[in-house]
Design an enzyme around this catalytic site. Structure first.
Site, short mmCIF file in Angstrom:
data_model
loop_
_atom_site.label_atom_id
_atom_site.label_comp_id
_atom_site.label_asym_id
_atom_site.label_seq_id
_atom_site.Cartn_x
_atom_site.Cartn_y
_atom_site.Cartn_z
N HIS A 1 0.46 -0.22 -10.24
CA HIS A 1 -0.95 -1.00 -9.56
C HIS A 1 -1.21 -1.72 -10.37
O HIS A 1 -2.26 -2.64 -10.46
CB HIS A 1 -1.78 0.20 -9.03
CG HIS A 1 -2.42 -0.38 -7.02
ND1 HIS A 1 -3.32 0.09 -6.55
CD2 HIS A 1 -3.07 -1.31 -7.56
CE1 HIS A 1 -3.25 -0.77 -5.24
NE2 HIS A 1 -3.18 -1.62 -5.81
N ARG B 1 0.93 -1.15 -0.24
CA ARG B 1 -0.10 -0.46 -0.10
C ARG B 1 0.83 0.95 0.12
O ARG B 1 1.81 1.20 0.57
CB ARG B 1 -0.57 -0.32 1.44
CG ARG B 1 -2.61 -0.93 1.18
CD ARG B 1 -3.44 -0.79 0.31
NE ARG B 1 -4.66 -1.20 0.01
CZ ARG B 1 -4.38 -2.44 -1.19
NH1 ARG B 1 -3.35 -2.57 -2.07
NH2 ARG B 1 -5.68 -3.29 -0.95
#
Length: 310
Positions: free
Chosen positions: A273, A225
């Protein structure tokens, strides 16, 4: 069985998910919106980072099934109903994450990022080549994804040590746990891979203190993250050589703003991502398995312990 499907989808993505979920659970009644008449009928919600408040006003809700592995955004919603919450644990996603971790580890170990810079500069220079068993890889996070990554790395001969806050066991993997064990582990690390869940305890973990504890020139791979990383501290660590190269798949702001210094930094590799995209086919069947267990009064899988945040 009445089930709500909601999340941060565009229409095409939502329709694709709905088709897979209907195929996996054809007898269910699927709802894309909630009317007052429907609210009492819905007993489960299948979600992918829904807007805060999306699950409010469902009095008979008994399960929230996430389609994503991370649940930090869900847990940050103060209106989230206090019912069982399950995260997505998908072997297909774990395999994809391991592939990315392997690629990044090999690229750091064998100087492939440095060779790419040399090619751009037309610089012919052979760099020292170490064996895999001379490279210490530290894996932060030893859950399902971390375990698969560790197995793949060990198979290639790397020295791998796993670390987590709360302990655990992974067959064949050397493990450390607790904050006190982290700092001496970093001091002997050549490459650090972050796969930790984002919680209050792990937020901003990759900061100036963390980088200062590393073996100088170590590589960083952040696949977890963006909230784990203090970006300004990484830029300073790169500038002074404490971190040699960083592979970053996740960011505090996504998409990464066009003016962000990571885009043009020669010692940063930016991924949008994509380290482990959710496979709709397998994820829909995993979600359906939990929904059927709910219907039949069977134990639910992969429930989140809210006090820990994962």
């Amino acid at each position: 069985m009445h089930i709500l499907l909601c999340g941060s989808f565009d229409d095409d993505e939502r329709d694709a998910w709905l088709a897979e979920l209907q195929d996996a659970l054809p007898d269910a009644r699927w709802h894309l919106t909630v009317t007052p008449a429907d609210a009492e009928l819905i007993t489960a919600a299948v979600v992918a980072n829904p807007r805060p408040g999306s699950l409010r006003g469902l009095p008979n809700l008994r399960l929230i099934q996430s389609l994503w592995a991370g649940v930090d955004r869900l847990l940050s919603d103060p209106s989230l109903p206090d019912v069982p919450l399950a995260r997505m644990v998908d072997p297909a996603m774990s395999a994809a994450m391991a592939e990315t971790a392997l690629w990044a580890t090999l690229s750091l170990h064998r100087h492939f990022y440095a060779y790419a810079r040399q090619q751009h500069a037309r610089d012919w220079q052979q760099l020292p080549q170490r064996r895999a068993d001379e490279i210490q890889v530290t894996l932060l996070g030893t859950g399902q994804m971390g375990s698969v990554c560790a197995t793949r790395l060990l198979a290639l001969g790397y020295r791998v040590t796993g670390w987590s806050l709360h302990g655990g066991t992974v067959e064949g993997l050397s493990l450390e746990h607790g904050e006190d064990a982290l700092w001496p582990l970093l001091a002997r690390s050549d490459i650090v891979i972050n796969l930790l869940p984002l919680t209050a305890q792990t937020s901003d973990l990759l900061d100036q203190r963390f980088f200062a504890a590393l073996r100088p020139g170590a590589g960083l791979i952040n696949l977890a993250r963006g909230g784990h990383l203090v970006e300004a501290d990484l830029l300073q660590a790169l500038a002074c050589g404490q971190v040699g190269h960083a592979v970053l798949d996740v960011f505090r702001s996504e998409p990464l703003p066009s003016e962000h210094p990571f885009w043009s930094h020669p010692q940063v590799t930016v991924l949008p991502h994509v380290a482990a995209a959710t496979d709709m086919r397998s994820a829909a069947r995993i979600a359906a398995h939990n929904l059927l267990a709910l219907r039949d009064g069977q134990p639910l899988s992969d429930l989140v312990e809210r006090s820990r945040g994962y």
